[in-house]
Design an enzyme around this catalytic site. Structure first.
Site, PDB file in Angstrom:
ATOM      1  N   ARG A  82       0.810  -1.226   0.000  1.00 16.55           N
ATOM      2  CA  ARG A  82       0.000   0.000   0.000  1.00 16.55           C
ATOM      3  C   ARG A  82       0.842   1.275   0.000  1.00 16.55           C
ATOM      4  O   ARG A  82       0.294   2.369  -0.143  1.00 16.55           O
ATOM      5  CB  ARG A  82      -0.973   0.014   1.194  1.00 16.55           C
ATOM      6  CG  ARG A  82      -2.015  -1.102   1.126  1.00 16.55           C
ATOM      7  CD  ARG A  82      -3.235  -0.828   1.980  1.00 16.55           C
ATOM      8  NE  ARG A  82      -3.986   0.331   1.491  1.00 16.55           N
ATOM      9  CZ  ARG A  82      -5.106   0.797   2.058  1.00 16.55           C
ATOM     10  NH1 ARG A  82      -5.586   0.212   3.128  1.00 16.55           N
ATOM     11  NH2 ARG A  82      -5.733   1.839   1.561  1.00 16.55           N
ATOM     12  N   ARG A  89      -1.392  -2.248  12.344  1.00 16.59           N
ATOM     13  CA  ARG A  89      -0.993  -1.320  11.277  1.00 16.59           C
ATOM     14  C   ARG A  89      -0.308  -0.059  11.833  1.00 16.59           C
ATOM     15  O   ARG A  89       0.861   0.163  11.591  1.00 16.59           O
ATOM     16  CB  ARG A  89      -2.209  -0.912  10.435  1.00 16.59           C
ATOM     17  CG  ARG A  89      -2.878  -2.066   9.710  1.00 16.59           C
ATOM     18  CD  ARG A  89      -1.983  -2.655   8.633  1.00 16.59           C
ATOM     19  NE  ARG A  89      -2.638  -3.747   7.942  1.00 16.59           N
ATOM     20  CZ  ARG A  89      -3.409  -3.618   6.862  1.00 16.59           C
ATOM     21  NH1 ARG A  89      -3.623  -2.432   6.327  1.00 16.59           N
ATOM     22  NH2 ARG A  89      -3.951  -4.679   6.298  1.00 16.59           N
ATOM     23  N   HIS A 114      -7.669  -2.609  11.668  1.00 17.67           N
ATOM     24  CA  HIS A 114      -7.825  -1.159  11.790  1.00 17.67           C
ATOM     25  C   HIS A 114      -8.922  -0.893  12.825  1.00 17.67           C
ATOM     26  O   HIS A 114      -9.893  -1.661  12.914  1.00 17.67           O
ATOM     27  CB  HIS A 114      -8.291  -0.522  10.469  1.00 17.67           C
ATOM     28  CG  HIS A 114      -7.231  -0.343   9.431  1.00 17.67           C
ATOM     29  ND1 HIS A 114      -7.451  -0.607   8.099  1.00 17.67           N
ATOM     30  CD2 HIS A 114      -5.953   0.097   9.520  1.00 17.67           C
ATOM     31  CE1 HIS A 114      -6.358  -0.348   7.413  1.00 17.67           C
ATOM     32  NE2 HIS A 114      -5.417   0.079   8.248  1.00 17.67           N
ATOM     33  N   CYS A 174     -14.520   2.664   5.646  1.00 17.40           N
ATOM     34  CA  CYS A 174     -13.150   2.756   5.120  1.00 17.40           C
ATOM     35  C   CYS A 174     -13.118   3.127   3.645  1.00 17.40           C
ATOM     36  O   CYS A 174     -12.072   3.503   3.132  1.00 17.40           O
ATOM     37  CB  CYS A 174     -12.325   1.516   5.431  1.00 17.40           C
ATOM     38  SG  CYS A 174     -13.034  -0.014   4.976  1.00 17.40           S
TER      39      CYS A 174
HETATM   40  N1  ARG Z   1      -7.263  -4.305   1.887  1.00 16.26           N
HETATM   41  C1  ARG Z   1      -7.165  -3.120   2.684  1.00 16.26           C
HETATM   42  C2  ARG Z   1      -6.038  -3.272   3.698  1.00 16.26           C
HETATM   43  O1  ARG Z   1      -5.858  -4.329   4.224  1.00 16.26           O
HETATM   44  C3  ARG Z   1      -8.464  -2.824   3.347  1.00 16.26           C
HETATM   45  C4  ARG Z   1      -8.450  -1.529   4.092  1.00 16.26           C
HETATM   46  C5  ARG Z   1      -9.749  -1.192   4.726  1.00 16.26           C
HETATM   47  N2  ARG Z   1      -9.614  -0.005   5.440  1.00 16.26           N
HETATM   48  C6  ARG Z   1     -10.003   0.201   6.711  1.00 16.26           C
HETATM   49  N3  ARG Z   1      -9.862   1.394   7.183  1.00 16.26           N
HETATM   50  N4  ARG Z   1     -10.475  -0.741   7.444  1.00 16.26           N
HETATM   51  O2  ARG Z   1      -5.322  -2.354   3.984  1.00 16.26           O
END
Ligand code: ARG
Length: 292
Positions: free
Chosen positions: A95, A149, A178, A274
């Site tokens: 990302r 994260r 998250h 999200c």
């Molecule tokens: N595939 C993304 C990730 O794992 C999904 C993010 C979803 N965002 C959130 N704020 N929950 O980063």
């Protein structure tokens, strides 16, 4: 800055599920029918945009970029408050490429007067935007998730940048990677949250700040439906197709639900919140209160 409810979405033109960085992500399911999945994603996105409009938002739509499928989740791109955007730093290399195109998107919003300031996070920490740092308008502080994260230290950086209190909560499972997956403050002061997502100390800290009548405890089924990942504006709530439990519980408390089928995005571990980023969040009393 902008003072009316305004929310950013990113078009899913380049969306897919081609890697896995959280336990919900299912690249194999996507690969079985990529064209069908993509078509469904475009339809779900349109339905979300319509629901947000009905709930009272002005919707800003930015373009995504090839090779960066998770740009459809702009909640992770920045923390925004009082016209100031603090850009995210992503933990996973998959990302990190989003940081440059999102910086351009936020610069363009600043040039149009929707934001006043776009800033970089200090070195040495990860912070994945409003997905892991949620403004609680009623209480006047941020709630920050850390662990899977965002780093613990990011809470201090956010607090110093915005000059606001940040209450950091440790996320104890990869499933709730998250904060927005398992925690959602609502306009009536309630917090919808999934208790098993938090470390014991964080759960205690959370409950200490929250009288029992304002706690709405989500079930594992609510979590699986990505229903905690909801967008709230006054009494309006935009969310994925939800469970009987939350339909009843939120309805009883006076909320009006706009349910959208977001299955293609749940395959990436995401729901309604999200896929959005509020641009008008303000720590002031708000226009209605100021005018009264
Ligand atoms: N595939 C993304 C990730 O794992 C999904 C993010 C979803 N965002 C959130 N704020 N929950 O980063």
């Amino acid at each position: 800055m902008i003072h009316t409810p305004t929310i950013l979405l990113v078009e899913p033109t380049f969306y897919d599920v081609s890697y896995s960085i959280n336990p919900w992500m299912d690249p194999d399911a996507w690969a079985r029918d990529p064209r069908g999945m993509h078509r469904d994603a475009m339809q779900s996105f349109d339905a979300l945009r319509t629901a947000l409009g009905r709930a009272g938002f002005t919707v800003e739509v930015a373009a995504g970029a090839p090779g960066l499928p998770d740009m459809v989740f702009p909640a992770n791109a920045a923390v925004v408050l009082d016209g100031r955007a603090l850009l995210a730093r992503f933990r996973y290399p998959q990302r990190r490429g989003e940081e440059a195109p999102f910086a351009q998107i936020f610069d363009a919003l600043r040039e149009r007067g929707l934001l006043d300031d776009v800033a970089l996070l200090p070195e040495g920490c990860f912070q994945e935007g409003a997905g892991d740092c949620i403004w609680d308008a009623g209480r006047g502080h941020f709630w920050a998730g850390f662990g899977p994260r965002s780093s613990h230290g990011a809470a201090t950086a956010v607090s110093e940048f915005f000059g606001k209190e940040v209450v950091a909560l440790e996320l104890a499972t990869e499933q709730s990677y998250h904060l927005d997956v398992c925690f959602c403050p609502l306009s009536g002061g309630e917090i919808l949250y999934y208790p098993p997502a938090f470390s014991e100390a964080s759960l205690r800290a959370l409950r200490a700040r929250l009288p029992a009548r304002l706690r709405i405890e989500a079930s594992a089924d609510d979590l699986r439906h990505f229903s905690v990942n909801a967008v709230n504006l006054d009494d309006q709530v935009v969310m994925t197709r939800t469970t009987p439990h939350l339909r009843t519980e939120l309805g009883r408390r006076g909320y009006q639900l706009h349910e959208v089928d977001l299955t293609p995005f749940m395959l990436s571990g995401g729901g309604a919140y999200c896929m959005t980023l509020r641009l008008d969040r303000s720590s002031g009393p708000g226009i209605a209160a100021a005018a009264a």
